[in-house]
Design a protein around this motif. Sequence first.
Motif, PDB file in Angstrom:
ATOM      1  N   VAL A 187      18.324 -28.763   4.784  1.00 52.92           N
ATOM      2  CA  VAL A 187      18.533 -29.829   3.270  1.00 52.92           C
ATOM      3  C   VAL A 187      16.846 -29.151   2.498  1.00 52.92           C
ATOM      4  N   MET A 188      16.534 -30.342   2.912  1.00 55.07           N
ATOM      5  CA  MET A 188      14.548 -29.187   2.363  1.00 55.07           C
ATOM      6  C   MET A 188      14.480 -27.625   2.615  1.00 55.07           C
ATOM      7  N   ALA A 189      15.001 -26.896   3.192  1.00 59.53           N
ATOM      8  CA  ALA A 189      14.991 -25.113   3.159  1.00 59.53           C
ATOM      9  C   ALA A 189      15.640 -25.199   1.595  1.00 59.53           C
ATOM     10  N   VAL A 190      16.543 -25.707   1.497  1.00 56.54           N
ATOM     11  CA  VAL A 190      17.639 -24.826   0.041  1.00 56.54           C
ATOM     12  C   VAL A 190      17.370 -25.782  -1.542  1.00 56.54           C
ATOM     13  N   LEU A 191      16.255 -26.828  -0.861  1.00 53.85           N
ATOM     14  CA  LEU A 191      15.787 -27.262  -1.830  1.00 53.85           C
ATOM     15  C   LEU A 191      15.231 -26.238  -2.648  1.00 53.85           C
ATOM     16  N   CYS A 192      13.951 -26.390  -1.828  1.00 54.15           N
ATOM     17  CA  CYS A 192      12.380 -24.733  -1.919  1.00 54.15           C
ATOM     18  C   CYS A 192      13.391 -23.575  -2.779  1.00 54.15           C
ATOM     19  N   ALA A 193      14.388 -23.426  -1.799  1.00 53.08           N
ATOM     20  CA  ALA A 193      15.085 -21.938  -2.036  1.00 53.08           C
ATOM     21  C   ALA A 193      14.707 -22.188  -3.865  1.00 53.08           C
TER      22      ALA A 193
END
Length: 418
Positions: A187-193
Amino acid sequence: MTRPGAAASASSAATLRPGEPGYRRAILALFAAGLATFALLYSTQALLPVLSTGLSLSPAQASLTVSATTAALALSLLPVSALSEKYGRTAVMTASVFSASALALVIPFAPDLTTLVVLRAAQGVALAGLPATAMAYLGEEIHPKAVASAIGLYVAGNSIGGMSSRVLTGAVAQAFGWRASLFAAGVMAVLCAVAFRLLIPTARNFRPGPVSPVALWRTVTGHLGTPLLRRLYLIGLLFMAVFGAVYNVLGYRLAAGPFGLSQTAIGLVFLVYLVGTGASAASGVLHGRLGRRGALYVAVVLAAGGLLLTLADSLAAVLTGLVLITAGFFTGHSIASGAVSRTATTGRAQASALYLTAYYIGNSVGGTLGASAFHSAGWDGTVALCLAAVLGVAGITLHATRRAVADRRLTVPAGRTA
């Protein structure tokens, strides 16, 4: 016809400068991309003891969830980053960060080790579109005088991503289990993307060109034929083998007696990773005072001393040793990677990609062998393996020192002493 000076001025005018909104957007975008990259790359590292328990795995088997990702990244760096020459830096980076983030949301549902390792390897291939491509984007879009600081901020995102994923997954796993912790990292990576895509400015200086496998092969073989570059690649590989082995096995060491730390506490230990930020900055000063080989000797002493300290059954000694190992690794890595850029006069992007390839191969091999040594001989076995790698760096550096001394003697005019 446009004069060369006028063309250079026009190109410089088209780049982003500090203080401009576009510059801030580019830095924040790549900071987010770097954070996502390293959060995903090492998302399972702090969880290895939990994975061993949950899936009935040995340390060596569990370490494959890290090694498979870094190995796939290493093998994919050159071909995937070369695609950005044809399709554009922004397009490749966007595809990379979103595909890796999407896989991160699927990985927590892997039913067994084989599926988990295959998905993690696929994630490594997806992530390969970011490291070298991001450097190329910054070199083209940022004003030449600000490129160094821009790259420094991007690397800071890498460092924080690597640290935060370890801390986050450790804390969430303590409360909700390893699957929930990996999903949280996803989820954190998706937000960063999403942040990356919304923020990244349109490239203004990219000019597409054909991807020539023949030209790429010539450049790569040329770099591999340069003795100094070969030594630097091997130094990066050996230092990263130590780093990968120590951090892969550390959780097992601290979870067992006499320490018995919880998963949350083990995750917090990875805050030591931030020592690398200071060590990387100090390496420039060290290089200025002692030269490349002198700085590498310092890195060797720090890493070796830290490894020996971790043999003590004292948490304070282990943590102090970990600080020294981390400082030694980042010092050696900074010196070696910087020397690659200075040594390569052509094809610098490929030279750096080759260094990163060796670097991540070292992580994969070191992580797996370190876990196997721990399984068969305990922490003492892991330390012995790492000390052998550190001695390898010392041997390579000593060989280079002797050659440099011999070369200087040959250049001394007749009748004079060195």
